[in-house]
Enzyme design. Structure first.
Site, PDB file in Angstrom:
ATOM      1  CE1 TYR A  53      -4.095  -1.603  -0.476  1.00 26.71           C
ATOM      2  CE2 TYR A  53      -3.081  -3.240   0.955  1.00 26.71           C
ATOM      3  CZ  TYR A  53      -4.063  -2.880   0.059  1.00 26.71           C
ATOM      4  OH  TYR A  53      -5.020  -3.787  -0.333  1.00 26.71           O
ATOM      5  CD  GLN A  88     -16.125  -1.324  -8.231  1.00 31.15           C
ATOM      6  OE1 GLN A  88     -15.977  -2.512  -7.983  1.00 31.15           O
ATOM      7  NE2 GLN A  88     -16.368  -0.885  -9.446  1.00 31.15           N
ATOM      8  CB  VAL A  90      -8.352   2.985  -2.806  1.00 33.16           C
ATOM      9  CG1 VAL A  90      -9.465   2.068  -2.315  1.00 33.16           C
ATOM     10  CG2 VAL A  90      -7.323   2.165  -3.597  1.00 33.16           C
ATOM     11  CG  HIS A 106     -13.877  -1.078  -2.791  1.00 29.07           C
ATOM     12  ND1 HIS A 106     -13.662  -1.672  -4.007  1.00 29.07           N
ATOM     13  CD2 HIS A 106     -15.033  -1.625  -2.319  1.00 29.07           C
ATOM     14  CE1 HIS A 106     -14.639  -2.534  -4.271  1.00 29.07           C
ATOM     15  NE2 HIS A 106     -15.486  -2.512  -3.272  1.00 29.07           N
ATOM     16  CB  CYS A 135      -2.028   3.863  17.232  1.00 35.36           C
ATOM     17  SG  CYS A 135      -3.256   5.041  17.816  1.00 35.36           S
ATOM     18  N   GLY A 173     -15.524   1.813 -16.504  1.00 38.96           N
ATOM     19  CA  GLY A 173     -14.233   1.183 -16.245  1.00 38.96           C
ATOM     20  C   GLY A 173     -14.204   0.202 -15.097  1.00 38.96           C
ATOM     21  CB  THR A 174     -15.952  -1.422 -12.799  1.00 40.18           C
ATOM     22  OG1 THR A 174     -15.999  -2.562 -11.934  1.00 40.18           O
ATOM     23  CG2 THR A 174     -17.358  -0.969 -13.111  1.00 40.18           C
ATOM     24  CB  SER A 175     -13.848  -6.388 -14.577  1.00 45.32           C
ATOM     25  OG  SER A 175     -13.678  -6.474 -13.175  1.00 45.32           O
TER      26      SER A 175
END
Ligand code: APR
Length: 232
Positions: A53, A88, A90, A106, A135, A173-175
């Site tokens: 990430y 969807q 991020v 998402h 944290c 643009g999403t499958s």
């Protein structure tokens, strides 16, 4: 005025230079979903997940919104409350393009939260040199604010209400393979919406789409938005 609801996926950011998931050479061709995008994967190896990430967050800082993102921003400015966007993605590119009425179902790469006390952080304020950020309040490990497989997406109640009340549902643009987002078109259609999609390949939920345009969002969406605005 007609109410427009938009759903976007990784394909809308492809022309900005962000990798999609399931196209050849996509993210899931080189990474195992269960390792980097599941609660079990994070429990097993938080360092590996954070590395994945961190790289993706760094990638978003190098790219810009493309003409498709900008067209949606123009559409929202014209339609105001008759516009809503579900994404969807991020990568934060819709927000950077100027969209405000947006549900990032998402999550977002730019944010993280504590696995102990849930305190939220901007990733930009974290020490990303540490393997796994901790944290500052309770000392537990932080996790990316991204919805993983087997987790429940954000804003589902709000999204359901929008699906039931929109007049036009536009999918970009999403499958159409990942639920619940892949099933939104069925709800919208069942409740009377006209459904439109732009995609570089035929999506899995094509049966529920009234108007399908095969091609790139960055090329096909700006003229489509201009046509919508002319008809207002
Ligand atoms: N314009 C339009 N469509 C495009 C473009 C483009 N320039 N480039 C690629 N596409 C299409 C591809 O043909 C593909 O059908 O976008 C789609 C992207 O599909 P996926 O890679 O499956 O991405 P997405 O549908 O957003 O994935 C859904 O899966 O892994 C999870 O959480 C992740 O949000 C993601 C979810």
């Amino acid at each position: 005025m007609k109410k427009y609801l938009i759903l976007t996926g990784a394909g809308i950011s492809a022309e900005s230079g962000i990798q999609t998931f399931r196209d050849s050479g996509g993210l899931w061709a080189n990474h195992r979903v269960e390792d980097v995008a599941s609660p079990q994967g994070f429990q097993k190896n938080p360092k590996l997940v954070w590395n994945f990430y961190k790289e993706r967050f760094a990638e978003t800082l190098k790219v810009e919104p493309n003409p498709a993102h900008l067209a949606l921003s123009k559409l929202e400015k014209a339609l105001q409350d008759d516009f809503y966007l579900i994404t969807q993605n991020v990568d934060g590119l819709h927000t950077r393009a100027g969209n405000k009425r947006i549900y990032e179902m998402h999550g977002r790469l730019s944010s993280a939260f504590c696995t102990g006390c849930s305190k939220r952080y901007q990733v930009s304020e974290l020490d990303l040199d540490s393997d796994v950020p901790l944290c500052s309040k309770c000392g537990k490990i932080l996790r990316p604010d991204v919805v993983w497989f087997e987790e429940i997406p954000y804003y589902l109640y709000e999204i359901e209400a929008l699906l039931k009340s929109c007049d036009v549902f536009v999918i970009l643009g999403t499958s159409g393979t990942v639920y619940p987002a892949a099933g939104f078109v069925m709800t919208a259609k069942l409740f009377g919406a006209h459904t439109i999609a732009i995609n570089l390949s035929k999506p899995d939920n094509l049966n529920f789409i009234d108007e399908f345009y095969l091609g790139k969002c960055g090329e096909l969406l700006p003229p489509m938005v201009d046509r919508i605005l002319e008809e207002l």
